[in-house]
Write a protein that holds these residues in place. Structure first.
Motif, PDB file in Angstrom:
ATOM      1  N   ARG A  88       0.832  -1.204   0.000  1.00 60.58           N
ATOM      2  CA  ARG A  88       0.000   0.000   0.000  1.00 60.58           C
ATOM      3  C   ARG A  88       0.861   1.248   0.000  1.00 60.58           C
ATOM      4  NH1 ARG A  88      -4.332   1.249   4.712  1.00 60.58           N
ATOM      5  NH2 ARG A  88      -2.433   1.329   5.963  1.00 60.58           N
ATOM      6  N   ARG A  89       1.944   1.223   0.749  1.00 60.38           N
ATOM      7  CA  ARG A  89       2.839   2.379   0.799  1.00 60.38           C
ATOM      8  C   ARG A  89       3.451   2.651  -0.572  1.00 60.38           C
ATOM      9  NH1 ARG A  89       8.110   4.226   2.143  1.00 60.38           N
ATOM     10  NH2 ARG A  89       8.023   5.926   3.683  1.00 60.38           N
ATOM     11  N   ASP A  90       3.865   1.606  -1.255  1.00 62.17           N
ATOM     12  CA  ASP A  90       4.457   1.764  -2.585  1.00 62.17           C
ATOM     13  C   ASP A  90       3.453   2.364  -3.563  1.00 62.17           C
ATOM     14  OD1 ASP A  90       6.882   0.749  -1.770  1.00 62.17           O
ATOM     15  OD2 ASP A  90       6.467  -1.290  -2.471  1.00 62.17           O
ATOM     16  N   ARG A  91       2.218   1.899  -3.496  1.00 61.16           N
ATOM     17  CA  ARG A  91       1.208   2.408  -4.423  1.00 61.16           C
ATOM     18  C   ARG A  91       0.811   3.842  -4.072  1.00 61.16           C
ATOM     19  NH1 ARG A  91      -3.212  -1.206  -3.605  1.00 61.16           N
ATOM     20  NH2 ARG A  91      -1.990  -2.196  -1.955  1.00 61.16           N
ATOM     21  N   ALA A  92       0.755   4.139  -2.777  1.00 61.90           N
ATOM     22  CA  ALA A  92       0.475   5.525  -2.374  1.00 61.90           C
ATOM     23  C   ALA A  92       1.591   6.449  -2.857  1.00 61.90           C
ATOM     24  CB  ALA A  92       0.339   5.616  -0.860  1.00 61.90           C
ATOM     25  N   ARG A  93       2.831   6.003  -2.701  1.00 62.76           N
ATOM     26  CA  ARG A  93       3.956   6.797  -3.191  1.00 62.76           C
ATOM     27  C   ARG A  93       3.852   6.986  -4.715  1.00 62.76           C
ATOM     28  NH1 ARG A  93       9.131   7.535  -1.245  1.00 62.76           N
ATOM     29  NH2 ARG A  93       8.968   5.774   0.199  1.00 62.76           N
ATOM     30  N   GLY A  94       3.455   5.934  -5.425  1.00 70.44           N
ATOM     31  CA  GLY A  94       3.322   6.037  -6.870  1.00 70.44           C
ATOM     32  C   GLY A  94       2.272   7.053  -7.291  1.00 70.44           C
ATOM     33  N   VAL A  95       1.143   7.069  -6.590  1.00 70.24           N
ATOM     34  CA  VAL A  95       0.092   8.046  -6.877  1.00 70.24           C
ATOM     35  C   VAL A  95       0.605   9.462  -6.628  1.00 70.24           C
ATOM     36  CG1 VAL A  95      -2.122   8.953  -6.067  1.00 70.24           C
ATOM     37  CG2 VAL A  95      -1.849   6.496  -6.485  1.00 70.24           C
ATOM     38  N   LEU A  96       1.272   9.662  -5.528  1.00 69.51           N
ATOM     39  CA  LEU A  96       1.795  10.985  -5.199  1.00 69.51           C
ATOM     40  C   LEU A  96       2.869  11.416  -6.190  1.00 69.51           C
ATOM     41  CD1 LEU A  96       1.985  10.517  -1.326  1.00 69.51           C
ATOM     42  CD2 LEU A  96       0.371  11.969  -2.584  1.00 69.51           C
ATOM     43  N   ASP A  97       3.630  10.455  -6.686  1.00 74.48           N
ATOM     44  CA  ASP A  97       4.649  10.776  -7.686  1.00 74.48           C
ATOM     45  C   ASP A  97       3.994  11.238  -8.993  1.00 74.48           C
ATOM     46  OD1 ASP A  97       7.487  10.856  -8.289  1.00 74.48           O
ATOM     47  OD2 ASP A  97       7.105   9.228  -9.691  1.00 74.48           O
ATOM     48  N   VAL A  98       2.879  10.624  -9.358  1.00 79.64           N
ATOM     49  CA  VAL A  98       2.133  11.066 -10.540  1.00 79.64           C
ATOM     50  C   VAL A  98       1.708  12.528 -10.370  1.00 79.64           C
ATOM     51  CG1 VAL A  98      -0.055  10.841 -11.787  1.00 79.64           C
ATOM     52  CG2 VAL A  98       1.295   8.802 -11.245  1.00 79.64           C
ATOM     53  N   LEU A  99       1.188  12.860  -9.193  1.00 84.39           N
ATOM     54  CA  LEU A  99       0.715  14.229  -8.949  1.00 84.39           C
ATOM     55  C   LEU A  99       1.870  15.228  -8.950  1.00 84.39           C
ATOM     56  CD1 LEU A  99      -1.951  13.544  -6.180  1.00 84.39           C
ATOM     57  CD2 LEU A  99      -2.288  13.760  -8.642  1.00 84.39           C
ATOM     58  N   ALA A 100       3.006  14.816  -8.410  1.00 88.33           N
ATOM     59  CA  ALA A 100       4.174  15.702  -8.420  1.00 88.33           C
ATOM     60  C   ALA A 100       4.700  15.894  -9.836  1.00 88.33           C
ATOM     61  CB  ALA A 100       5.271  15.136  -7.515  1.00 88.33           C
ATOM     62  N   HIS A 101       4.702  14.837 -10.627  1.00 91.06           N
ATOM     63  CA  HIS A 101       5.102  14.946 -12.030  1.00 91.06           C
ATOM     64  C   HIS A 101       4.167  15.887 -12.784  1.00 91.06           C
ATOM     65  CE1 HIS A 101       8.557  12.468 -13.076  1.00 91.06           C
ATOM     66  NE2 HIS A 101       8.150  11.549 -12.208  1.00 91.06           N
ATOM     67  N   GLY A 102       2.900  15.931 -12.347  1.00 91.24           N
ATOM     68  CA  GLY A 102       1.945  16.823 -12.970  1.00 91.24           C
ATOM     69  C   GLY A 102       2.316  18.286 -12.818  1.00 91.24           C
ATOM     70  N   VAL A 103       3.098  18.590 -11.806  1.00 84.79           N
ATOM     71  CA  VAL A 103       3.557  19.961 -11.585  1.00 84.79           C
ATOM     72  C   VAL A 103       4.798  20.263 -12.410  1.00 84.79           C
ATOM     73  CG1 VAL A 103       4.407  21.604  -9.854  1.00 84.79           C
ATOM     74  CG2 VAL A 103       2.576  20.000  -9.269  1.00 84.79           C
ATOM     75  N   THR A 104       5.683  19.272 -12.553  1.00 86.84           N
ATOM     76  CA  THR A 104       6.981  19.524 -13.188  1.00 86.84           C
ATOM     77  C   THR A 104       7.042  19.171 -14.671  1.00 86.84           C
ATOM     78  OG1 THR A 104       7.777  17.333 -12.479  1.00 86.84           O
ATOM     79  CG2 THR A 104       8.211  19.198 -11.007  1.00 86.84           C
TER      80      THR A 104
END
Length: 205
Positions: A88-104
């Protein structure tokens, strides 16, 4: 079917709509929503006045459609992450990484979604709420894997996570937080894990 320059009438309408949306995205990013006019969007897209009304009733509707497209892109990528194997932690991190990539990855989209859409009207506000609700559903699916306490409303906590992460990303996008992309993902992950732990720990107390 008749064509002009190798395009059907429907394809020409679609192409003009795309040009208007790209022009709106550019101008909302560079000069801000309040300082952007329909005429400026048309000049930027090099289209005649009548073509705006062909696709959008207002500047607010244009913003809402741009925001909807951004939200749909991010939601699809986040869903792909959740469909993969991992903790679950890995998938949560993956979702957050998608959102951060959305900024950059495309600074126009991150700035417009997080900052400029707040200055638009009710249509953009409705789309912003819809996008946050979609993301909250994804967060809820993660939290529900280990959320034994029925006394704590998991939907409310999921919305709180999305709101908090959104604020972290907003402050990062406007330069208030000096994090790297990896750093902002870690900060947002701390918030998710704190809520996840709270839901589980309260049942164990």
């Amino acid at each position: 079917m008749r064509t002009y320059d190798g395009m059907t009438a429907e394809e020409r309408v679609s192409a003009r709509r795309r040009r208007i949306m790209e022009a709106g995205l550019d101008l909302f990013h560079t000069q801000g929503y309040p300082r952007t006019s329909i005429r400026a969007v048309l000049r930027h897209s090099r289209l005649q006045d009548r073509y705006f009304a062909e696709n959008f009733a207002s500047l607010d509707e244009l913003m809402a459609e741009i925001l909807k497209e951004i939200n749909q892109e991010e939601f699809a990528k986040c869903q792909d992450v959740l469909d993969t194997a991992g903790t679950r932690r890995d998938r949560a991190r993956g979702v957050l990484d998608v959102l951060a990539h959305g900024v950059t990855d495309d600074p126009r989209k991150g700035h417009v979604k997080l900052i400029e859409s707040l200055a638009a009207g009710p249509l953009a506000a409705k789309e912003r709420r819809r996008g946050m609700r979609q993301m909250a559903d994804l967060v809820e699916s993660l939290l529900r894997e280990d959320w034994p306490d029925p006394g704590i409303d998991i939907t409310a906590m999921s919305m709180a996570v999305v709101g908090g992460v959104n604020q972290i990303l907003l402050n990062w996008a406007d330069g208030s937080f000096p994090f790297s992309r990896e750093g902002v993902v870690e900060q947002a992950l701390h918030l998710f894990e704190a809520v996840a732990e709270f839901g589980g720990a309260s049942n164990r107390a």
